[in-house]
Design a protein around this motif. Structure first.
Motif, PDB file in Angstrom:
ATOM      1  N   ASP A   3      64.604   6.761  28.894  1.00 60.24           N
ATOM      2  CA  ASP A   3      63.417   6.518  27.915  1.00 60.24           C
ATOM      3  C   ASP A   3      62.939   7.940  27.352  1.00 60.24           C
ATOM      4  O   ASP A   3      61.849   8.191  28.024  1.00 60.24           O
ATOM      5  N   PHE A   4      63.154   8.340  26.659  1.00 61.58           N
ATOM      6  CA  PHE A   4      62.756   9.663  25.745  1.00 61.58           C
ATOM      7  C   PHE A   4      61.257   9.549  25.396  1.00 61.58           C
ATOM      8  O   PHE A   4      60.528  10.447  25.946  1.00 61.58           O
ATOM      9  N   ASP A   5      61.119   8.481  24.984  1.00 61.10           N
ATOM     10  CA  ASP A   5      59.595   8.418  24.379  1.00 61.10           C
ATOM     11  C   ASP A   5      58.616   8.549  25.533  1.00 61.10           C
ATOM     12  O   ASP A   5      57.719   9.220  25.370  1.00 61.10           O
ATOM     13  N   LEU A   6      58.906   7.661  26.571  1.00 58.24           N
ATOM     14  CA  LEU A   6      57.930   7.757  28.035  1.00 58.24           C
ATOM     15  C   LEU A   6      58.172   9.182  28.267  1.00 58.24           C
ATOM     16  O   LEU A   6      57.046   9.726  28.871  1.00 58.24           O
ATOM     17  N   ALA A   7      59.320   9.729  28.459  1.00 56.16           N
ATOM     18  CA  ALA A   7      59.436  11.101  28.989  1.00 56.16           C
ATOM     19  C   ALA A   7      58.613  11.885  28.252  1.00 56.16           C
ATOM     20  O   ALA A   7      57.812  12.967  28.817  1.00 56.16           O
ATOM     21  N   PHE A   8      58.558  12.052  26.891  1.00 54.52           N
ATOM     22  CA  PHE A   8      57.736  12.916  26.246  1.00 54.52           C
ATOM     23  C   PHE A   8      56.246  12.622  26.332  1.00 54.52           C
ATOM     24  O   PHE A   8      55.437  13.754  25.980  1.00 54.52           O
ATOM     25  N   LYS A   9      56.018  11.514  26.496  1.00 59.13           N
ATOM     26  CA  LYS A   9      54.485  10.988  26.523  1.00 59.13           C
ATOM     27  C   LYS A   9      53.932  11.746  27.651  1.00 59.13           C
ATOM     28  O   LYS A   9      53.068  12.254  28.157  1.00 59.13           O
ATOM     29  N   CYS A  10      54.653  11.748  28.814  1.00 62.79           N
ATOM     30  CA  CYS A  10      54.476  12.101  30.196  1.00 62.79           C
ATOM     31  C   CYS A  10      54.193  13.529  30.033  1.00 62.79           C
ATOM     32  O   CYS A  10      53.325  14.145  30.686  1.00 62.79           O
ATOM     33  N   LEU A  11      55.309  14.134  29.304  1.00 66.56           N
ATOM     34  CA  LEU A  11      55.060  15.692  29.144  1.00 66.56           C
ATOM     35  C   LEU A  11      54.183  16.193  28.531  1.00 66.56           C
ATOM     36  O   LEU A  11      53.444  17.189  28.934  1.00 66.56           O
ATOM     37  N   ASP A  12      53.745  15.535  27.532  1.00 71.78           N
ATOM     38  CA  ASP A  12      52.336  15.650  26.775  1.00 71.78           C
ATOM     39  C   ASP A  12      51.237  15.873  27.551  1.00 71.78           C
ATOM     40  O   ASP A  12      50.368  16.638  27.463  1.00 71.78           O
TER      41      ASP A  12
END
Length: 51
Positions: A3-12
């Motif tokens: 789930d890249f979208d969730l991963a990038f949200k968490c990284l942001d």
């Protein structure tokens, strides 16, 4: 787990909260699946890191 979208949200969020592990983003093998995504490259640029 894909789930890249969730991963990038968490990284942001981690970047915004200045989480200490974020400086390892370019070298930590855990993040290797994200390397091919353009968003990952943008995050690295935002942090003045390169991979």
């Amino acid at each position: 787990m894909g789930d890249f979208d969730l991963a990038f949200k968490c990284l942001d969020e981690a970047i915004n909260h200045k989480t200490i592990f974020i400086n390892l983003l370019a070298v930590e093998p855990f993040f290797q699946p994200l390397l091919t995504d353009r968003t990952f490259s943008r995050l690295l640029k935002k942090l003045n890191l390169s991979h």
